[in-house]
Design a protein around this motif. Structure first.
Motif, PDB file in Angstrom:
ATOM      1  N   GLY A   1      -4.333   1.254  17.426  1.00 25.83           N
ATOM      2  CA  GLY A   1      -2.620   1.346  17.594  1.00 25.83           C
ATOM      3  C   GLY A   1      -2.525   0.953  15.753  1.00 25.83           C
ATOM      4  O   GLY A   1      -1.568   2.028  15.074  1.00 25.83           O
ATOM      5  N   LEU A   2      -2.531  -0.072  15.521  1.00 23.56           N
ATOM      6  CA  LEU A   2      -1.824  -0.319  13.895  1.00 23.56           C
ATOM      7  C   LEU A   2      -1.822   0.466  12.640  1.00 23.56           C
ATOM      8  O   LEU A   2      -1.297   1.100  12.231  1.00 23.56           O
ATOM      9  N   VAL A   3      -3.465   1.131  12.294  1.00 22.36           N
ATOM     10  CA  VAL A   3      -4.118   2.061  11.586  1.00 22.36           C
ATOM     11  C   VAL A   3      -2.900   3.602  12.293  1.00 22.36           C
ATOM     12  O   VAL A   3      -2.783   4.021  10.751  1.00 22.36           O
ATOM     13  N   ILE A   4      -3.412   3.900  13.301  1.00 18.92           N
ATOM     14  CA  ILE A   4      -2.638   5.479  13.388  1.00 18.92           C
ATOM     15  C   ILE A   4      -0.889   5.438  13.120  1.00 18.92           C
ATOM     16  O   ILE A   4      -0.360   5.879  12.373  1.00 18.92           O
TER      17      ILE A   4
ATOM     18  N   ALA B   1      -6.704  -0.548   7.259  1.00 22.33           N
ATOM     19  CA  ALA B   1      -7.957   0.361   7.548  1.00 22.33           C
ATOM     20  C   ALA B   1      -9.435  -0.436   7.317  1.00 22.33           C
ATOM     21  O   ALA B   1     -10.166  -0.741   8.690  1.00 22.33           O
ATOM     22  N   LEU B   2      -9.859  -0.792   6.272  1.00 22.35           N
ATOM     23  CA  LEU B   2     -11.131  -1.310   6.059  1.00 22.35           C
ATOM     24  C   LEU B   2     -10.961  -2.611   5.800  1.00 22.35           C
ATOM     25  O   LEU B   2     -12.572  -3.278   7.105  1.00 22.35           O
ATOM     26  N   GLY B   3      -9.836  -3.006   6.536  1.00 29.56           N
ATOM     27  CA  GLY B   3     -10.392  -4.864   5.918  1.00 29.56           C
ATOM     28  C   GLY B   3      -9.545  -4.945   7.651  1.00 29.56           C
ATOM     29  O   GLY B   3     -10.297  -6.120   8.799  1.00 29.56           O
ATOM     30  N   LEU B   4      -8.814  -4.592   8.537  1.00 28.74           N
ATOM     31  CA  LEU B   4      -9.543  -4.436  10.172  1.00 28.74           C
ATOM     32  C   LEU B   4     -10.547  -4.336  11.125  1.00 28.74           C
ATOM     33  O   LEU B   4     -10.796  -4.888  11.252  1.00 28.74           O
TER      34      LEU B   4
END
Length: 99
Positions: A8-11, A58-61
């Motif tokens: 949800g955060l990435v979106i 996103a890569l970090g997440l």
């Protein structure tokens, strides 16, 4: 952080990042533009920089949640297309709506 929250955060970051160049007249929403109007090439450049910034987030997440899965060129082509699709409302607001 749970997987659902990370997705949800990435979106949300992608939606905000894709529309940011079109809803303001500042470079990267920080520095004022000379002449007061940001050109289209500047907005496209910002869109490119923000695509990579959201991708880095996103890569970090993904790294935080576990192992990073290797991606091919197809993944990046699809995510770039999705990022451009998310930018459509900002583009319509800036260039297609009559004022």
């Amino acid at each position: 952080m749970s997987l659902d929250l990370a997705v949800g955060l990435v979106i949300a970051l992608a939606l905000a990042g894709a529309n940011l160049p079109f809803v303001n007249e500042r470079w990267m929403a920080l520095w004022p533009v000379r002449g007061g109007v940001k050109p289209l090439w500047g907005r496209v450049g910002e869109l490119t920089v923000l695509y990579f910034a959201v991708g880095a987030a996103a890569l970090g997440l993904e790294q935080n949640l576990g192992q990073i899965y290797p991606q091919g060129w197809e993944f990046y082509a699809v995510t770039a297309s999705m990022f451009l699709t998310l930018a459509f409302p900002g583009f319509v607001f800036r260039y297609l709506m009559r004022r």
